[in-house]
Design a protein around this motif. Structure first.
Motif, mmCIF file in Angstrom:
data_model
loop_
_atom_site.group_PDB
_atom_site.id
_atom_site.type_symbol
_atom_site.label_atom_id
_atom_site.label_comp_id
_atom_site.label_asym_id
_atom_site.label_seq_id
_atom_site.Cartn_x
_atom_site.Cartn_y
_atom_site.Cartn_z
ATOM 1 N N GLN A 142 1.191 4.778 1.547
ATOM 2 C CA GLN A 142 2.496 4.322 1.090
ATOM 3 C C GLN A 142 3.489 5.475 1.014
ATOM 4 O OE1 GLN A 142 1.255 2.973 -2.863
ATOM 5 N NE2 GLN A 142 2.617 4.511 -3.770
ATOM 6 N N ARG A 143 4.756 5.139 1.198
ATOM 7 C CA ARG A 143 5.814 6.119 1.077
ATOM 8 C C ARG A 143 6.236 6.212 -0.379
ATOM 9 N NH1 ARG A 143 4.766 9.218 4.035
ATOM 10 N NH2 ARG A 143 6.835 10.183 3.828
ATOM 11 N N LEU B 270 6.004 -2.468 -3.567
ATOM 12 C CA LEU B 270 5.044 -2.382 -4.659
ATOM 13 C C LEU B 270 5.698 -2.823 -5.963
ATOM 14 C CD1 LEU B 270 3.299 0.887 -3.484
ATOM 15 C CD2 LEU B 270 2.564 -1.474 -3.141
ATOM 16 N N ASP C 203 8.566 3.298 -4.153
ATOM 17 C CA ASP C 203 7.243 3.298 -3.533
ATOM 18 C C ASP C 203 7.064 2.032 -2.707
ATOM 19 O OD1 ASP C 203 6.782 5.625 -4.909
ATOM 20 O OD2 ASP C 203 5.457 4.729 -6.409
ATOM 21 N N THR C 204 6.667 2.178 -1.447
ATOM 22 C CA THR C 204 6.501 1.011 -0.597
ATOM 23 C C THR C 204 5.713 1.387 0.654
ATOM 24 O OG1 THR C 204 7.653 -0.794 0.532
ATOM 25 C CG2 THR C 204 8.646 1.398 0.697
ATOM 26 N N HIS C 205 5.119 0.374 1.267
ATOM 27 C CA HIS C 205 4.590 0.520 2.617
ATOM 28 C C HIS C 205 5.700 0.182 3.606
ATOM 29 C CE1 HIS C 205 0.374 1.457 2.035
ATOM 30 N NE2 HIS C 205 0.302 0.551 1.066
ATOM 31 N N THR D 96 2.127 2.043 7.648
ATOM 32 C CA THR D 96 1.512 2.931 6.657
ATOM 33 C C THR D 96 0.322 2.296 5.949
ATOM 34 O OG1 THR D 96 2.993 2.166 4.879
ATOM 35 C CG2 THR D 96 3.764 4.007 6.243
ATOM 36 N N ARG D 97 0.077 1.005 6.159
ATOM 37 C CA ARG D 97 -0.979 0.309 5.437
ATOM 38 C C ARG D 97 -2.362 0.682 5.961
ATOM 39 N NH1 ARG D 97 1.244 -5.605 6.617
ATOM 40 N NH2 ARG D 97 1.150 -4.617 8.700
#
Length: 677
Positions: free
Chosen positions: A188-189, A221, A271-273, A172-173
């Motif tokens: 990011q998700r 994140l 929230d994260t990649h 996703t980055r």
């Protein structure tokens, strides 16, 4: 062991949390894992460490950007013909951020990792690795770190269908790429979202796709959270595949069934990649999967296990061992030889590790899970089943533990004894620190001056100076006066009051929530100790409940509590000791604590006749108050030599210049059990 700077690698299965591979009935596997009787250590770079065969020990941490060529075939029970091995990899005390990749020697190293480590971190992860040239696996490290490798079992050549190299299916980055240009740079998700990821027919994967092995990496994140991987046509399970801290980059791998539309789903709680690499597929001949993961153990206060068993066992103390029944539960047949488990340590109170091994087998020098204080960490474990279809979970780290079973392998359980899981003796493994009393009266000791929940918080504060100064783990303890001597005779004329079961249960429940031990203190009045102890047998058959006998309140036929100091014969104490030892043996329990209070020589007659069965830790506990000089003089009278242990009570109100933890730890002998009243 050979170290080289040539970068070569891979087809590897890194095994983290696992979700169902087949959602329905399936023929039993024929070509399967051959588990070892217990995990065997094959590499430990730390000086002074050990491996199962004495090879590949020491040498110091790896240098950055190096590869270790580790012989695996022909060692510790792995045959020369093994096609792949089930490993647990641990990076220990990394000196910088980086990663570790395991792969077959003789192949190019892939753009993938099995472990991601932070500066100073220790982290473990499972892996299925195909054996390469000359029966070796290669371990690439990008950082300075110690490496530990344990092998759990081996597969034949056709047990794993590995891709030529891991293929990226999602990233996703920004400025990223996938193997086919799909699912890249999508951003990011968001917390609470679920991504449907196409898998079948991509990057060399067949369509339809058998269960797929995926390495999942989070680039977190601002918030801690977790990721769950599951087939999109299933309801999201409660298990997590990966747990992460705020700002952490960490990888783990899941084996997931692919749904009929060729998809898997990834749920993110924060929230994260996300990065996902496909490493291999598992043929249906390899292992049999359950329709969905089934929970076998949850030590938290809950009813979440599949059958209500092994639920709410309580926070596991440091260095404790729990025996967990597996075969015959949750769809695992009695003839299963090994199982695939997901083991999670939840909100660890202390740093340490956990080891899973077959029941009836000595605990190996191996670990499956490493945690830091406050961590929640999951890892998948391949383990052979042992005596009675059970496994042992040794918790070096104090934490809550959750175990889910995902699938099983046919075969023969480990050759075991009928012994219970090995548990260390209470002493000198622990130093026990207790609050004494009961909430039946706030005049009967510190324990009863507040609710059980508030007492747990108070005990945690009391333990702190002991934890800072003690040379061993401190085990918090509630010493609850269960049978209370009374000045009035009562309806039966025995001058004592018996606690109702719900009072004892309330204290036991709170003790377990905090990883404490419970001791039932007996003041028998005109009754006898054995009769009163037997009233609490339902609790004494539990692994974390002991007994204290208080002879001060053991009265003769015409005596009244409070008017004189009572006494007990060694023969009566021994009757209780034999009764408790029989319970321990019958139930397969860890060693149980038996305390005998004393502050006068006359309180235990024929004391030299006391017995100390190996099933018990028998402790003579100095119970007098006064000045420091008076207490030390009394301790010199009550002190006793091994196999017995010594105890010491501190009185908040009656002691003059009360001893501190550092003072007591200078005593000779140092008390193993210390209580506050």
């Amino acid at each position: 062991m050979r170290t080289t700077t040539a970068l070569a690698a891979v087809s590897v299965l890194a095994l983290g949390a696992v979700v169902p591979a087949v959602a329905g009935a399936q023929d039993e596997p024929a070509t399967s894992l051959s588990p070892l009787d217990a995990p065997r250590r094959v590499l430990d770079t730390r000086d002074g460490a050990s491996t199962a065969d004495g090879e590949f020990v020491g040498g110091g941490p790896t240098e950055p950007d190096t590869t270790i060529e580790l012989p695996i075939a022909g060692r510790v029970g792995v045959p020369e013909t093994a096609g792949a091995v089930a490993l647990n990899l641990t990076a220990v005390n990394a000196e910088q951020e980086g990663f570790v990749t395991a792969f077959p020697c003789g192949e190019d190293r892939p753009n993938a990792s099995n472990l991601n480590v932070g500066d100073g971190g220790t982290i473990a992860g499972g892996a299925f690795v195909r054996v390469g040239d000359a029966g070796q696996i290669c371990l690439y490290t990008s950082a300075v770190t110690h490496l530990v490798v344990d092998v759990a079992g081996h597969f034949p050549d056709d047990g794993v269908d590995a891709l030529d190299a891991p293929q990226r299916l999602l990233d996703t980055r920004e400025a990223s790429a996938t193997a086919d240009g799909q699912f890249e740079r999508i951003g990011q998700r968001e917390a609470g979202s679920t991504l449907e990821l196409d898998v079948a027919g991509r990057a060399g994967l067949p369509d339809p796709t058998p269960p797929v092995v995926l390495t999942v990496t989070v680039d977190a994140l601002d918030d801690p959270g977790y990721v769950t991987v599951f087939p999109c046509d299933d309801q999201r399970p409660t298990a997590s595949s990966l747990n992460h801290a705020a700002g952490q980059t960490i990888a783990n791998t899941s084996v997931s069934r692919v749904d009929d539309q060729g998809r898997i789903c990834l749920y993110t709680s924060a929230d994260t990649h996300l990065i996902v690499d496909a490493a291999a597929t598992l043929p249906p001949s390899t292992y049999a999967t359950l329709e969905q993961p089934r929970r076998l153990l949850d030590t938290r206060a809950s009813d979440s296990t599949v059958d209500g068993e092994f639920s709410g066992n309580g926070l596991r103390p440091q260095r404790s061992t729990l025996e967990l029944d597996v075969a015959g539960r949750a769809g695992i047949p009695d003839h299963a030889g090994a199982v695939l488990l997901n083991v999670t340590a939840v909100e660890a109170r202390t740093a340490g590790f956990a080891t899973v091994h077959p029941a009836g087998v000595d605990r190996p020098t191996a670990s499956n899970l490493n945690v830091a204080e406050g961590d929640t960490v999951a890892n998948s474990v391949v383990t052979r089943l042992g005596s009675g279809g059970a496994v042992c979970l040794h918790a070096d780290a104090s934490a809550h533990y959750v175990v889910d079973v995902v699938g099983w392998f046919p075969g023969t359980p480990a050759a075991t004894s009928d012994e219970a899981c090995p548990s260390p003796p209470l002493f000198p493994t622990y130093r026990m620190v207790a609050l004494y009393g009961t909430d039946a009266s706030d005049q009967l000791g510190a324990l009863g001056e507040q609710t059980p929940e508030e007492a747990a918080d108070r005990l945690r504060e009391v333990m702190q100076p002991w934890e800072q100064a003690s040379d061993r783990p401190v085990l918090g303890t509630f010493e609850l006066i269960a049978t209370i001597a009374t000045a009035a005779p009562g309806d039966d004329g025995l001058y004592r009051s018996v606690s109702p079961s719900d009072r004892v249960q309330r204290y036991l429940d709170v003790a377990r929530q905090h990883g404490f031990y419970l001791v039932l203190d007996i003041q028998p009045g005109r009754s006898d100790f054995l009769t009163e102890v037997q009233r609490y047998e339902e609790f004494l058959r539990e692994p974390d409940v002991g007994v204290a006998l208080d002879p001060e309140w053991r009265m003769g036929p015409d005596e009244v509590p409070g008017q004189l100091v009572g006494q007990v014969s060694a023969a009566e104490v021994n009757d209780v000791a034999r009764y408790l030892a029989d319970i321990v043996a019958d139930e397969g329990l860890p060693q149980k604590l038996l305390i005998v209070h004393q502050f006068q020589d006359r309180m235990i007659t024929d004391r030299d006749q006391l017995i100390a069965p190996p099933e018990l830790a028998v402790n003579i506990h100095m119970d007098g108050f006064g000045t420091r000089e008076m207490k030390l003089e009394t301790y010199s009278v009550t002190r006793i030599d091994p196999p017995f242990s010594n105890g010491f009570k501190l009185f908040y109100d009656e002691d003059i210049d009360i001893f501190g933890a550092a003072d007591v730890l200078e005593f000779d002998p140092v008390p193993d059990f210390v209580s506050y009243q």
